[in-house]
Design a protein around this motif. Structure first.
Motif, PDB file in Angstrom:
ATOM      1  N   LEU A   9       0.825  -1.205   0.000  1.00 57.78           N
ATOM      2  CA  LEU A   9       0.000   0.000   0.000  1.00 57.78           C
ATOM      3  C   LEU A   9       0.862   1.259   0.000  1.00 57.78           C
ATOM      4  CD1 LEU A   9      -2.768   1.335   0.076  1.00 57.78           C
ATOM      5  CD2 LEU A   9      -2.736   1.060   2.577  1.00 57.78           C
ATOM      6  N   ALA A  10       1.916   1.263   0.799  1.00 61.80           N
ATOM      7  CA  ALA A  10       2.807   2.429   0.857  1.00 61.80           C
ATOM      8  C   ALA A  10       3.470   2.682  -0.492  1.00 61.80           C
ATOM      9  CB  ALA A  10       3.863   2.236   1.945  1.00 61.80           C
ATOM     10  N   ILE A  11       3.915   1.634  -1.169  1.00 57.54           N
ATOM     11  CA  ILE A  11       4.541   1.794  -2.482  1.00 57.54           C
ATOM     12  C   ILE A  11       3.531   2.374  -3.473  1.00 57.54           C
ATOM     13  CG2 ILE A  11       5.472   0.524  -4.469  1.00 57.54           C
ATOM     14  CD1 ILE A  11       6.862  -1.348  -2.367  1.00 57.54           C
ATOM     15  N   ALA A  12       2.320   1.847  -3.466  1.00 57.96           N
ATOM     16  CA  ALA A  12       1.284   2.339  -4.383  1.00 57.96           C
ATOM     17  C   ALA A  12       0.971   3.805  -4.124  1.00 57.96           C
ATOM     18  CB  ALA A  12       0.027   1.491  -4.242  1.00 57.96           C
ATOM     19  N   VAL A  13       0.831   4.161  -2.867  1.00 57.01           N
ATOM     20  CA  VAL A  13       0.540   5.552  -2.509  1.00 57.01           C
ATOM     21  C   VAL A  13       1.707   6.456  -2.919  1.00 57.01           C
ATOM     22  CG1 VAL A  13       0.274   7.131  -0.538  1.00 57.01           C
ATOM     23  CG2 VAL A  13      -1.126   5.056  -0.683  1.00 57.01           C
ATOM     24  N   TYR A  14       2.920   6.034  -2.611  1.00 61.20           N
ATOM     25  CA  TYR A  14       4.091   6.833  -2.977  1.00 61.20           C
ATOM     26  C   TYR A  14       4.131   7.082  -4.480  1.00 61.20           C
ATOM     27  CZ  TYR A  14       8.773   7.962  -4.441  1.00 61.20           C
ATOM     28  OH  TYR A  14       9.840   8.558  -5.077  1.00 61.20           O
ATOM     29  N   CYS A  15       3.985   6.028  -5.273  1.00 63.45           N
ATOM     30  CA  CYS A  15       4.079   6.167  -6.728  1.00 63.45           C
ATOM     31  C   CYS A  15       2.986   7.080  -7.272  1.00 63.45           C
ATOM     32  CB  CYS A  15       4.017   4.792  -7.394  1.00 63.45           C
ATOM     33  SG  CYS A  15       5.460   3.764  -7.017  1.00 63.45           S
ATOM     34  N   ALA A  16       1.769   6.910  -6.774  1.00 61.86           N
ATOM     35  CA  ALA A  16       0.647   7.738  -7.238  1.00 61.86           C
ATOM     36  C   ALA A  16       0.835   9.206  -6.852  1.00 61.86           C
ATOM     37  CB  ALA A  16      -0.669   7.199  -6.692  1.00 61.86           C
ATOM     38  N   LEU A  17       1.466   9.451  -5.715  1.00 61.25           N
ATOM     39  CA  LEU A  17       1.717  10.831  -5.274  1.00 61.25           C
ATOM     40  C   LEU A  17       2.948  11.446  -5.925  1.00 61.25           C
ATOM     41  CD1 LEU A  17       1.064  10.684  -1.427  1.00 61.25           C
ATOM     42  CD2 LEU A  17      -0.176  12.086  -3.094  1.00 61.25           C
ATOM     43  N   ALA A  18       3.993  10.663  -6.079  1.00 64.67           N
ATOM     44  CA  ALA A  18       5.284  11.201  -6.511  1.00 64.67           C
ATOM     45  C   ALA A  18       5.340  11.506  -8.002  1.00 64.67           C
ATOM     46  CB  ALA A  18       6.408  10.234  -6.133  1.00 64.67           C
ATOM     47  N   GLU A  19       4.633  10.728  -8.803  1.00 62.70           N
ATOM     48  CA  GLU A  19       4.624  10.930 -10.251  1.00 62.70           C
ATOM     49  C   GLU A  19       3.336  11.640 -10.654  1.00 62.70           C
ATOM     50  OE1 GLU A  19       6.753  10.765 -12.489  1.00 62.70           O
ATOM     51  OE2 GLU A  19       8.207   9.195 -12.022  1.00 62.70           O
ATOM     52  N   HIS A  20       3.446  12.670 -11.438  1.00 55.50           N
ATOM     53  CA  HIS A  20       2.265  13.444 -11.819  1.00 55.50           C
ATOM     54  C   HIS A  20       1.542  12.855 -13.025  1.00 55.50           C
ATOM     55  CE1 HIS A  20       3.226  16.350  -8.792  1.00 55.50           C
ATOM     56  NE2 HIS A  20       4.460  16.405  -9.250  1.00 55.50           N
ATOM     57  N   ARG A  21       2.249  12.146 -13.878  1.00 51.08           N
ATOM     58  CA  ARG A  21       1.620  11.498 -15.027  1.00 51.08           C
ATOM     59  C   ARG A  21       1.218  10.077 -14.638  1.00 51.08           C
ATOM     60  NH1 ARG A  21       5.308  11.315 -19.779  1.00 51.08           N
ATOM     61  NH2 ARG A  21       3.511  10.168 -20.530  1.00 51.08           N
ATOM     62  N   VAL A  22       0.021   9.690 -15.025  1.00 48.93           N
ATOM     63  CA  VAL A  22      -0.511   8.373 -14.681  1.00 48.93           C
ATOM     64  C   VAL A  22       0.410   7.264 -15.175  1.00 48.93           C
ATOM     65  CG1 VAL A  22      -2.418   6.768 -15.134  1.00 48.93           C
ATOM     66  CG2 VAL A  22      -2.910   9.146 -14.526  1.00 48.93           C
ATOM     67  N   THR A  23       0.845   7.337 -16.423  1.00 49.46           N
ATOM     68  CA  THR A  23       1.703   6.275 -16.954  1.00 49.46           C
ATOM     69  C   THR A  23       3.011   6.173 -16.176  1.00 49.46           C
ATOM     70  OG1 THR A  23       2.503   7.799 -18.647  1.00 49.46           O
ATOM     71  CG2 THR A  23       0.749   6.278 -19.286  1.00 49.46           C
ATOM     72  N   ASP A  24       3.585   7.310 -15.816  1.00 48.22           N
ATOM     73  CA  ASP A  24       4.840   7.292 -15.051  1.00 48.22           C
ATOM     74  C   ASP A  24       4.629   6.690 -13.661  1.00 48.22           C
ATOM     75  OD1 ASP A  24       6.148   8.435 -17.209  1.00 48.22           O
ATOM     76  OD2 ASP A  24       6.054  10.470 -16.376  1.00 48.22           O
TER      77      ASP A  24
END
Length: 174
Positions: free
Chosen positions: A99-114
């Motif tokens: 869950l933490a990894i998913a949250v981090y990635c969704a927050l840290a990258e502004h583009r959905v694909t990234d």
């Protein structure tokens, strides 16, 4: 909304108990459901996570999930995203790390694909972290905000679409 997020948290936590005996797995499941509920209601991702943290604080033994989510929030505010930062959150083999990894990635990258690519390009349980990140981004942006060519290739897409439409219709009725 607070009530629906609280209900989502409770139902997801109870469902998780059927397959996972550890309280942290239940709380991570509950937190994900609460975050999604807040996102669907129009909250920002950071706001949804902060509200889920408040829900978590009401439960005994919430500390592992709370700490993992707080690490994800802190890391997302610390400059450019990287695979090293993802790996610092763990491998995703246990619920709170995934869950933490998913949250981090969704927050840290502004583009959905990234964000999606960051969530799957690590040496751990990348299919789980990618799935969770996709759930968060889908709740945040809707299916129209996801890469169309990727959405077209999802296995079981017709069934998922039918279930999502049924769920959305049920939520509107309430």
């Amino acid at each position: 909304t607070r009530t629906s997020a609280g209900s989502a948290f409770a139902m997801a936590a109870r469902c998780s108990q059927m397959t996972h005996g550890h309280p942290t797995a239940s709380y991570a499941s509950g937190a994900l459901a609460a975050i999604v509920s807040h996102l669907v209601a129009g909250d920002s991702l950071e706001g949804a996570v902060l509200r889920a943290l408040r829900l978590l604080a009401r439960h005994p033994a919430h500390e592992e999930t709370t700490a993992a989510l707080n690490r994800a929030l802190d890391l997302a505010s610390e400059g450019a995203p990287s695979a090293e930062k993802v790996e610092s959150l763990g491998a995703g083999w246990i619920a709170e790390e995934a869950l933490a990894i998913a949250v981090y990635c969704a927050l840290a990258e502004h583009r959905v694909t990234d964000a999606l690519l960051l969530s799957v390009n690590h040496s751990g349980d990348s299919d789980s972290t990618g799935s969770l990140c996709g759930n968060l981004l889908g709740a945040l942006h809707g299916d129209h905000g996801l890469p169309h060519e990727w959405v077209e290739r999802v296995e079981g897409r017709a069934t998922i679409t039918l279930l999502a439409d049924d769920l959305a219709a049920e939520c509107v009725r309430r």
